[in-house]
Write a protein that holds these residues in place. Sequence first.
Motif, short mmCIF file in Angstrom:
data_model
loop_
_atom_site.label_atom_id
_atom_site.label_comp_id
_atom_site.label_asym_id
_atom_site.label_seq_id
_atom_site.Cartn_x
_atom_site.Cartn_y
_atom_site.Cartn_z
N GLY A 334 79.43 -19.03 50.21
CA GLY A 334 79.02 -20.24 49.51
C GLY A 334 77.66 -20.69 50.00
N PHE A 339 82.68 -26.33 46.53
CA PHE A 339 83.92 -25.60 46.25
C PHE A 339 84.96 -26.52 45.59
CE2 PHE A 339 82.60 -22.24 49.38
CZ PHE A 339 82.66 -21.19 48.49
N PHE A 357 85.68 -16.64 54.07
CA PHE A 357 84.61 -17.45 53.50
C PHE A 357 83.54 -17.70 54.55
CE2 PHE A 357 88.39 -18.25 51.08
CZ PHE A 357 87.96 -18.33 49.77
N HIS A 359 80.18 -20.21 54.67
CA HIS A 359 79.66 -21.32 53.88
C HIS A 359 78.39 -21.88 54.52
CE1 HIS A 359 80.73 -25.02 51.20
NE2 HIS A 359 79.56 -24.48 50.92
N ASN A 361 75.77 -24.60 54.27
CA ASN A 361 75.66 -25.92 53.67
C ASN A 361 74.99 -26.85 54.66
OD1 ASN A 361 76.48 -28.66 52.48
ND2 ASN A 361 77.37 -27.22 51.01
N ASP A 366 81.09 -30.04 54.26
CA ASP A 366 81.25 -29.02 53.23
C ASP A 366 81.33 -27.62 53.82
OD1 ASP A 366 81.28 -30.49 50.74
OD2 ASP A 366 79.20 -31.00 51.13
N ALA A 367 80.58 -27.36 54.88
CA ALA A 367 80.51 -26.02 55.44
C ALA A 367 81.85 -25.52 55.98
CB ALA A 367 79.46 -25.98 56.55
N ALA A 372 86.17 -21.88 56.25
CA ALA A 372 85.04 -20.95 56.25
C ALA A 372 84.39 -20.84 57.63
CB ALA A 372 84.00 -21.41 55.24
#
Length: 663
Positions: A334, A339, A357, A359, A361, A366-367, A372
């Motif tokens: 991501g 998400f 995952f 990520h 970010n 969010d990360a 993730a």
Amino acid sequence: MSPTSPAHATPPANPHGPTRRLTTAQALVAFLARQYTERDGRRQRLISATWGIFGHGNVAGIGQALVEAGGGRSGGDGNGSAGNGLAHRMPYLQGRNEQAMVHAAVGYARQSGRLSAHAVTTSIGPGATNLVTGAALATINRLPVLLLPGDIFATRPADPVLQQLEVPYAGDVSVNDCLRPVSRYFDRITRPEALIPAALQAMRVLADPAETGAVTLALPQDVQAEAYDWPQEFFAERDWHVRRPAPDAHELEAAVRAVRSARRPLIVAGGGVRHSAAEETLAAFTAATRIPVASTQAGKGALRHDHPADVGGIGHTGTATADGLARTADLVIGVGTRFSDFTTASGTLFADPAVRFLHLNITGFDAHKLAALPLVADARTGLEALTAALAGRGYRVDPAYETEYTGAKEAWEERVEASFATPDPTARPTQAQVLGLLDDLVTEDDILVNAAGSLPGDLHKLWRTRSRDQYHVEYGYSCMGYEIPAAIGVLLATEGRTPRRPVWALVGDGTYLMNPTEIVTAVQENLPLKLLILQNHGYASIGGLSESVGAERFGTAYRHRDADGGFTGPPLPVDLAANAASLGLRVLRATTVDDLRKALSEARDAQGPTCVYVETETPDTVSGPPPAQAWWDVPVAETASRPAAVEAREEYDRQVAARRRHL
């Protein structure tokens, strides 16, 4: 982040320094006109204009201050120069609906890369509460807007005053408290001197790429008009540096190991790619690794539609190519995405038992989603670091994987062509055919604005994005009524370019009826808005969803009542084209494919605000393109007597069984 102080500042003549006597509102407007953002050496006004509708709660405060500040359409030269008398003016924009003013400000902020924003001022009472929907939209989409609602008297000379909400258990609550949960920063300025720390905090949040969203400074109407001796240094120009944080070395090394061990990696590009201006960096990363890129609604355009690695939209409204790759991916990377459930197909899309995952970010919040491996960094800086770290280690996906996804992309393009095809030029077009005709017409200069109804799904699956900012679909809040005012904001953000960029607001009849009032603003400002109204006599998207969950399209058609009290009679005789014309738009009506082709071309060339109106054909599906390629969780009644609901529940139980938590 901290602003930089003015170079060569003159030491104050006394311990307190020189002062300037102004009202609180005058001081706020003067302060806002001197705030700038800076990123990558580019400097611009942070608050470039103020929208406003005036009432007793702000007319004598902010309204009078805007008059003092010379509020017209034009402001400074845009690059921060203070060498002329216009640089510190505060341009004023007149709105018709408070929610719509916020939408326009959000459209402006997104088109400006979150580096420049608008303020919105309202009176107290309904003017203030009308801001809540727009504020939620801004915060959910991580886009900056400054809200300046009037508030009840701080000194309480009369209690209650007009439009005051009385709360028996709390004397310090007003309707503006509704804005607290949808604001990234909130303060009520009950004394003039309290503005100084509050205004600085407001600018910090607006300019912070990890924290930005709606910021609210509630302004009691008496405090707005109260004078104070302000420190002169409060009005010095300030530059708020928009940082690009680099990844932590440990997280970067873990990310490199994850990528190198992946056999079927897939990138999910979100809005953070655009906000960071990381499109070229993403393209360089895919050139080196050949990892395919799927996009969320906010991330569509991260790669051009014809880039070899672009596999289209992902999730419930995604392409078969992207969703097929997602189901078999062993590593999902991501980049700047939240998400959401549309992206993950409500937890059913990423089906490989061993899927992991990674990520990237800018926010840790969010990360860490989907358990993730986090890579907390600016999207561009993080991708640059990841590309460099992989460069010496020889990673590239297996050629067979590359052949697989490029072949699947070609097959999907054939389905797009079939949806766009118009074999009968004298027939009434379907919604997909409308998009096909627009697709034939536009260039990379055009910008499409949309937010709600069945259009976002069709656009995500079918639209061929030609530039990084062409696709402007607000799907974080999916707010009906966003499109027209947001398109005005986009037009304001692209002013000064010759020739003007064509900006299209795409709306269905349901969305149009929600919020058409800013058409008047486009006419007043002579902005070349291109409004495309698709009439299908109701809430088509929700009608299709209603049918799929056993609610039998109840309450979704715009029709007369039948003998049984339902809504299955003839379509309502509502003439939206006439309504748009009554608000000042030039209107082009189209009834056939050929008519529409000509009308769209004429509208694109128009120099003033123009509307194209077309009644679309309604096939068995909502709009005629390929159906959803992935599930979306809308709970179905567990007990019901009607067969449609019973069957829908059986299908729901089958789908929900595939959901998993990624831990």
